[in-house]
Design an enzyme around this catalytic site. Sequence first.
Site, PDB file in Angstrom:
ATOM      1  N   ARG A 168      -0.522  -7.469 -21.284  1.00 22.93           N
ATOM      2  CA  ARG A 168      -1.061  -7.143 -22.486  1.00 22.93           C
ATOM      3  C   ARG A 168      -0.316  -6.041 -23.336  1.00 22.93           C
ATOM      4  O   ARG A 168      -0.609  -5.706 -24.481  1.00 22.93           O
ATOM      5  CB  ARG A 168      -2.442  -6.126 -22.029  1.00 22.93           C
ATOM      6  CG  ARG A 168      -3.556  -6.766 -21.406  1.00 22.93           C
ATOM      7  CD  ARG A 168      -4.446  -5.839 -20.684  1.00 22.93           C
ATOM      8  NE  ARG A 168      -5.167  -4.992 -21.941  1.00 22.93           N
ATOM      9  CZ  ARG A 168      -6.022  -5.553 -22.686  1.00 22.93           C
ATOM     10  NH1 ARG A 168      -6.867  -6.712 -22.363  1.00 22.93           N
ATOM     11  NH2 ARG A 168      -6.664  -4.773 -23.758  1.00 22.93           N
ATOM     12  N   GLU A 176       0.977  -6.906   8.256  1.00 22.90           N
ATOM     13  CA  GLU A 176       0.964  -5.509   8.418  1.00 22.90           C
ATOM     14  C   GLU A 176       1.949  -5.122   7.855  1.00 22.90           C
ATOM     15  O   GLU A 176       2.129  -3.950   7.508  1.00 22.90           O
ATOM     16  CB  GLU A 176       0.788  -5.358   9.938  1.00 22.90           C
ATOM     17  CG  GLU A 176      -0.456  -5.805  10.570  1.00 22.90           C
ATOM     18  CD  GLU A 176      -1.598  -4.837   9.817  1.00 22.90           C
ATOM     19  OE1 GLU A 176      -1.398  -3.545   9.662  1.00 22.90           O
ATOM     20  OE2 GLU A 176      -2.564  -5.500   9.443  1.00 22.90           O
ATOM     21  N   PRO A 235       0.914  -1.128  -0.011  1.00 20.17           N
ATOM     22  CA  PRO A 235      -0.042   0.148   0.019  1.00 20.17           C
ATOM     23  C   PRO A 235       0.965   1.233   0.086  1.00 20.17           C
ATOM     24  O   PRO A 235       0.511   2.377  -0.360  1.00 20.17           O
ATOM     25  CB  PRO A 235      -0.786   0.058   1.317  1.00 20.17           C
ATOM     26  CG  PRO A 235      -0.752  -1.510   1.787  1.00 20.17           C
ATOM     27  CD  PRO A 235       0.568  -2.166   1.301  1.00 20.17           C
TER      28      PRO A 235
HETATM   29  C1  9D3 Z   1      -2.474  -0.513   9.236  1.00 24.21           C
HETATM   30  C2  9D3 Z   1      -2.195  -0.008   8.022  1.00 24.21           C
HETATM   31  N1  9D3 Z   1      -2.467  -0.765   6.679  1.00 24.21           N
HETATM   32  C3  9D3 Z   1      -2.009   0.059   5.724  1.00 24.21           C
HETATM   33  C4  9D3 Z   1      -3.025   0.732   4.754  1.00 24.21           C
HETATM   34  C5  9D3 Z   1      -1.585  -1.976   6.824  1.00 24.21           C
HETATM   35  C6  9D3 Z   1      -1.614  -2.854   5.675  1.00 24.21           C
HETATM   36  C7  9D3 Z   1      -3.031  -3.176   5.200  1.00 24.21           C
HETATM   37  C8  9D3 Z   1      -3.158  -4.187   4.011  1.00 24.21           C
HETATM   38  C9  9D3 Z   1      -0.821  -3.614   5.298  1.00 24.21           C
HETATM   39  C10 9D3 Z   1      -0.654  -4.354   4.242  1.00 24.21           C
HETATM   40  C11 9D3 Z   1      -2.122  -4.578   3.542  1.00 24.21           C
HETATM   41  C12 9D3 Z   1      -2.004  -5.527   2.342  1.00 24.21           C
HETATM   42  N2  9D3 Z   1      -2.152  -4.985   1.103  1.00 24.21           N
HETATM   43  C13 9D3 Z   1      -0.929  -5.079   0.189  1.00 24.21           C
HETATM   44  O1  9D3 Z   1      -0.370  -5.834   0.631  1.00 24.21           O
HETATM   45  C14 9D3 Z   1      -1.205  -4.465  -1.010  1.00 24.21           C
HETATM   46  C15 9D3 Z   1      -2.146  -3.392  -1.500  1.00 24.21           C
HETATM   47  C16 9D3 Z   1      -3.325  -2.743  -0.965  1.00 24.21           C
HETATM   48  O2  9D3 Z   1      -3.769  -3.022   0.148  1.00 24.21           O
HETATM   49  N3  9D3 Z   1      -3.966  -1.815  -1.663  1.00 24.21           N
HETATM   50  C17 9D3 Z   1      -3.582  -1.496  -2.815  1.00 24.21           C
HETATM   51  N4  9D3 Z   1      -2.422  -1.885  -3.335  1.00 24.21           N
HETATM   52  C18 9D3 Z   1      -1.679  -2.990  -2.718  1.00 24.21           C
HETATM   53  S1  9D3 Z   1      -0.265  -3.538  -3.376  1.00 24.21           S
HETATM   54  C19 9D3 Z   1      -0.412  -4.496  -1.831  1.00 24.21           C
END
Ligand code: 9D3
Length: 245
Positions: free
Chosen positions: A152, A114, A87
């Site tokens: 693609r 996390e 994220p």
């Molecule tokens: C508590 C804070 N969170 C961050 C917003 C922690 C967190 C949430 C979800 C850490 C990792 C995740 C899992 N998500 C991904 O690994 C991820 C992701 C996403 O959640 N949204 C958009 N793109 C991606 S790419 C990898």
Amino acid sequence: MKIHILTLFPNMFAGPFDESIIKRARERGLVSISIYNLRHYTQDKHHVVDDYPYGGGRGMVLKPEPLFEAVESIRGDARIPVILLTPQGRLFSQQVAQELARYDEMILICGHYEGVDERVREHLVDDEISIGDYVLSGGEIAAMVVVDAVARQLPGVLGAEGAAGEDSHALGLLEYPQYTRPQLFRGWAVPEVLLSGNHAHIAKWRRQQSILRTLRRRPDLLERAELSPEEKGFLEEIKKGNQAR
Ligand code: 9D3
């Protein structure tokens, strides 16, 4: 292009790459996709991949060893770009897809906790990518999105479906409304202009519909769209009309 995907949930990848355009691209040898289970790269008896964060706090952190082991076993001495799906990454877009499509090999790491140990970011990863501002359960679905969009772009992958250049062009404006038979469905008619056989009228109507739809739904896209002087005039007219209402 060779794509390597590291994940704790390899079963999630059964399916999405086995259909349609990506399936055909794999069969033709234009892209190869390999899935690696991170748990296979642990050294300890219990195959532990995560641990508690130093300093305390909620959730678990992905340990560095399995990630380094997996990446090093895949690339040996070769320099292959390593991309972490997170994220916190830079926002994925058609432009980023085009950029990645220039690599002839890449390694995608899916996180599922996390977080990952910061030393992975600092000493193993070359790039970090997010697919948007919403919370997923892990990087797996994000990796599938990236693979689909990148594949693609590869030469020869799109056949009858159109060229990748059309995709990028289409991102300038939203698509116009489409209709197929029947001409009258439950009392709803197909716009008369599409039945007229007048191809100049049809082309103009479609461009105007695209402009209208983009203005209503994605005004941000209009700033970069390439419009003819006549189309700019049309856009200004509807904007005026909107203000009057
Ligand atoms: C508590 C804070 N969170 C961050 C917003 C922690 C967190 C949430 C979800 C850490 C990792 C995740 C899992 N998500 C991904 O690994 C991820 C992701 C996403 O959640 N949204 C958009 N793109 C991606 S790419 C990898």
